[in-house]
Design an enzyme around this catalytic site. Structure first.
Site, PDB file in Angstrom:
ATOM      1  NE  ARG A  77      -3.951  -1.970   2.263  1.00  0.00           N
ATOM      2  CZ  ARG A  77      -4.437  -2.528   3.349  1.00  0.00           C
ATOM      3  NH1 ARG A  77      -4.086  -2.086   4.555  1.00  0.00           N
ATOM      4  NH2 ARG A  77      -5.289  -3.523   3.241  1.00  0.00           N
ATOM      5  CB  CYS A 107     -11.834  -2.758   5.617  1.00  0.00           C
ATOM      6  SG  CYS A 107     -10.997  -3.639   6.907  1.00  0.00           S
ATOM      7  CG  HIS A 128     -14.765  -2.270   9.763  1.00  0.00           C
ATOM      8  ND1 HIS A 128     -15.065  -3.504  10.299  1.00  0.00           N
ATOM      9  CD2 HIS A 128     -13.532  -2.391   9.204  1.00  0.00           C
ATOM     10  CE1 HIS A 128     -14.059  -4.338  10.054  1.00  0.00           C
ATOM     11  NE2 HIS A 128     -13.123  -3.685   9.384  1.00  0.00           N
ATOM     12  CG  ASN A 182     -15.828  -5.755   7.399  1.00  0.00           C
ATOM     13  OD1 ASN A 182     -16.982  -5.707   7.829  1.00  0.00           O
ATOM     14  ND2 ASN A 182     -15.094  -6.854   7.487  1.00  0.00           N
TER      15      ASN A 182
HETATM   16  N1  LIG Z   1     -11.696  -9.110   5.944  1.00  0.00           N
HETATM   17  C1  LIG Z   1     -11.691  -7.847   5.604  1.00  0.00           C
HETATM   18  O1  LIG Z   1     -12.591  -7.047   5.949  1.00  0.00           O
HETATM   19  C2  LIG Z   1     -10.568  -7.319   4.783  1.00  0.00           C
HETATM   20  C3  LIG Z   1     -10.638  -6.025   4.317  1.00  0.00           C
HETATM   21  C4  LIG Z   1      -9.601  -5.524   3.571  1.00  0.00           C
HETATM   22  C5  LIG Z   1      -8.520  -6.328   3.321  1.00  0.00           C
HETATM   23  N2  LIG Z   1      -8.477  -7.604   3.792  1.00  0.00           N
HETATM   24  C6  LIG Z   1      -7.303  -8.434   3.471  1.00  0.00           C
HETATM   25  O2  LIG Z   1      -7.721  -9.497   2.617  1.00  0.00           O
HETATM   26  C7  LIG Z   1      -6.919 -10.642   2.864  1.00  0.00           C
HETATM   27  C8  LIG Z   1      -7.808 -11.850   3.154  1.00  0.00           C
HETATM   28  O3  LIG Z   1      -8.634 -11.595   4.241  1.00  0.00           O
HETATM   29  P1  LIG Z   1      -9.850 -12.542   4.638  1.00  0.00           P
HETATM   30  O4  LIG Z   1     -10.569 -11.807   5.695  1.00  0.00           O
HETATM   31  O5  LIG Z   1     -10.615 -13.003   3.452  1.00  0.00           O
HETATM   32  O6  LIG Z   1      -9.067 -13.794   5.288  1.00  0.00           O
HETATM   33  P2  LIG Z   1      -9.558 -15.311   5.513  1.00  0.00           P
HETATM   34  O7  LIG Z   1     -11.025 -15.404   5.661  1.00  0.00           O
HETATM   35  O8  LIG Z   1      -8.693 -15.815   6.614  1.00  0.00           O
HETATM   36  O9  LIG Z   1      -9.153 -16.058   4.138  1.00  0.00           O
HETATM   37  C9  LIG Z   1      -7.826 -16.259   3.763  1.00  0.00           C
HETATM   38  C10 LIG Z   1      -7.781 -16.862   2.386  1.00  0.00           C
HETATM   39  O10 LIG Z   1      -6.425 -16.981   1.965  1.00  0.00           O
HETATM   40  C11 LIG Z   1      -6.208 -18.303   1.488  1.00  0.00           C
HETATM   41  N3  LIG Z   1      -4.805 -18.687   1.614  1.00  0.00           N
HETATM   42  C12 LIG Z   1      -4.088 -18.927   2.729  1.00  0.00           C
HETATM   43  N4  LIG Z   1      -2.826 -19.289   2.418  1.00  0.00           N
HETATM   44  C13 LIG Z   1      -2.747 -19.286   1.059  1.00  0.00           C
HETATM   45  C14 LIG Z   1      -1.726 -19.570   0.129  1.00  0.00           C
HETATM   46  N5  LIG Z   1      -0.512 -19.928   0.530  1.00  0.00           N
HETATM   47  N6  LIG Z   1      -1.998 -19.450  -1.199  1.00  0.00           N
HETATM   48  C15 LIG Z   1      -3.217 -19.073  -1.635  1.00  0.00           C
HETATM   49  N7  LIG Z   1      -4.243 -18.786  -0.781  1.00  0.00           N
HETATM   50  C16 LIG Z   1      -4.006 -18.894   0.538  1.00  0.00           C
HETATM   51  C17 LIG Z   1      -7.120 -19.139   2.330  1.00  0.00           C
HETATM   52  O11 LIG Z   1      -7.298 -20.400   1.741  1.00  0.00           O
HETATM   53  P3  LIG Z   1      -7.693 -21.729   2.610  1.00  0.00           P
HETATM   54  O12 LIG Z   1      -9.174 -21.653   2.784  1.00  0.00           O
HETATM   55  O13 LIG Z   1      -7.270 -22.841   1.715  1.00  0.00           O
HETATM   56  O14 LIG Z   1      -6.944 -21.661   3.890  1.00  0.00           O
HETATM   57  C18 LIG Z   1      -8.359 -18.279   2.292  1.00  0.00           C
HETATM   58  O15 LIG Z   1      -9.018 -18.424   1.042  1.00  0.00           O
HETATM   59  C19 LIG Z   1      -5.956 -10.268   3.973  1.00  0.00           C
HETATM   60  O16 LIG Z   1      -4.733  -9.829   3.394  1.00  0.00           O
HETATM   61  C20 LIG Z   1      -6.654  -9.106   4.649  1.00  0.00           C
HETATM   62  O17 LIG Z   1      -5.757  -8.235   5.306  1.00  0.00           O
HETATM   63  C21 LIG Z   1      -9.475  -8.120   4.499  1.00  0.00           C
END
Ligand SMILES: NC(=O)c1ccc[n+]([C@@H]2O[C@H](COP(=O)([O-])OP(=O)(O)OC[C@H]3O[C@@H](n4cnc5c(N)ncnc54)[C@H](OP(=O)(O)O)[C@@H]3O)[C@@H](O)[C@H]2O)c1
Length: 344
Positions: A100, A129, A242, A315
């Site tokens: 970022r 977010c 949020h 978010n």
């Molecule tokens: N949640 C929010 O509100 C939000 C907002 C802005 C940004 N983000 C960002 O978005 C990202 C994901 O967040 P999330 O909330 O969706 O997390 P999450 O629910 O924990 O999901 C993580 C995802 O990443 C996958 N993953 C893990 N290791 C991997 C690898 N080595 N190669 C490919 N895929 C892999 C997981 O797959 P498996 O199911 O196979 O483990 C899962 O699909 C983070 O960087 C976070 O900071 C999130």
């Protein structure tokens, strides 16, 4: 470019799943979709439109075959995959904080700084977010009077941490109601029936990394290093959306009705502000929607040029997946996706 091939990296996660819903709802023009996740999920079938698509690993071959890689996995995955995508001529739209603040990476909220997309070099980052709804309201207002200082307190839902945190909150809530012992893994303390003034690690200055992101990202997106932001980021036991209590100090006086008038017709913003009838933005109303909800707009009685407001946003949608898709739509419109148009 009228349609594209895409890879969704992190397709099984909280953001990835919402991404697939939004891509379908908006009819985002996809010719081919590849769904990637960790080894844990390889082979699992996910539904997209009427198809079942098997989850695979994100390999250089996958990245080579698509126009966009939407990466929502983790900072480590982004650090590896985003430069690899760019190397293969694919635009990485990255949800993590890994790039970022990189000077070569535009950090974009399309309603605010879409022009920055013209300068990308293969990676575009999505803001945190909690930064996105903040800049959505600050940007139109600063055209009326420049903004000197913002004090913002956030109330961030557990899906901001990911799917595992939502499951933990549900388990803990049940355990509390059943008088059973609590286990904690995602947070340092119990989140059910509690609030934690702690999101991401503490820094030397006493703020957390999440709080400092709100300063640095706001300044980068608005191209204004004079705007000062002091944030307190709090995790609350809410599933999705949020909320933010925002206090803005302007250069000149500005009235609440002027603020409402400026914000009410802006794309992506909806005024929800009739407090005497108990109408104000709430997470349960923002969840599942695309708009940033703005209410409780009032004069800040502690400063002659101050305005206070309450802002709520989903978010997972505008804070992540929706913003990513809007960036891709904007890039296609501006014809800055093909490698020949950005590799100079
Ligand atoms: N949640 C929010 O509100 C939000 C907002 C802005 C940004 N983000 C960002 O978005 C990202 C994901 O967040 P999330 O909330 O969706 O997390 P999450 O629910 O924990 O999901 C993580 C995802 O990443 C996958 N993953 C893990 N290791 C991997 C690898 N080595 N190669 C490919 N895929 C892999 C997981 O797959 P498996 O199911 O196979 O483990 C899962 O699909 C983070 O960087 C976070 O900071 C999130």
């Amino acid at each position: 470019m009228n349609s594209c091939k895409i890879a969704v990296v992190g397709a099984t996660g909280a953001v990835g799943q919402v991404f697939l819903d939004i891509a379908e709802q908006r009819n985002f023009p996809i010719d081919e979709i590849r769904l990637c996740a960790s080894t844990r999920s390889v082979g699992k079938k996910l539904r997209f439109k009427s198809q079942e698509v098997a989850v695979e690993l994100c390999t250089p071959e996958v990245l080579d075959e698509v126009d966009f890689a939407f990466i929502s996995a983790s900072g480590d995955v982004s650090r590896e995959m985003a430069p690899l995508a760019a190397k293969h001529g694919t635009v990485a739209i990255d949800d993590s904080s890994a790039f970022r603040m990189d000077v070569d990476v535009p950090l974009v909220v399309p309603e605010v700084n879409a022009d920055d997309l013209s300068n990308h070099k293969g990676i575009v980052a999505i803001p945190n977010c909690s930064t996105t709804p903040l800049v959505m309201v600050l940007n139109p207002l600063r055209k009326k009077s420049s903004i000197k200082r913002v004090v913002v307190d956030t109330f961030q839902s557990v899906t901001g941490t990911g799917t595992a945190a939502l499951i933990e909150m549900k388990h803990q809530s049940k355990a509390v109601l059943d008088d059973n012992p609590i286990t904690t893994k995602e947070y340092p303390h119990q989140i059910a029936f509690n609030v934690l003034p702690h999101i991401e690690p503490f820094q030397e200055n006493g703020y957390t990394r999440e709080e400092m992101k709100m300063l640095y990202e706001t300044q980068k997106i608005l191209h204004d290093s004079n705007i000062l932001v002091s944030a307190t980021c709090v995790r609350v036991p809410v599933a999705v959306s949020h909320s933010e209590a925002i206090h803005i100090e302007f250069q000149d006086p500005i009235t609440p009705s002027e603020v409402t008038e400026i914000l009410e017709n802006k794309p992506g913003i909806r005024i929800v502000d009739d407090p005497f009838s108990d109408v104000y933005p709430m997470p349960i109303d923002a969840a599942g929607g695309d708009d940033v909800l703005v209410g409780r707009i009032r004069k800040d009685i502690s400063h002659p040029n101050g305005i206070a407001m309450w802002v709520v946003c989903d978010n997972l949608r505008k804070g992540a997946a929706l913003n990513a898709i809007q960036i891709a739509e904007e890039m296609m419109k501006r014809d800055v996706v093909s490698e020949s148009n950005w590799r100079k």
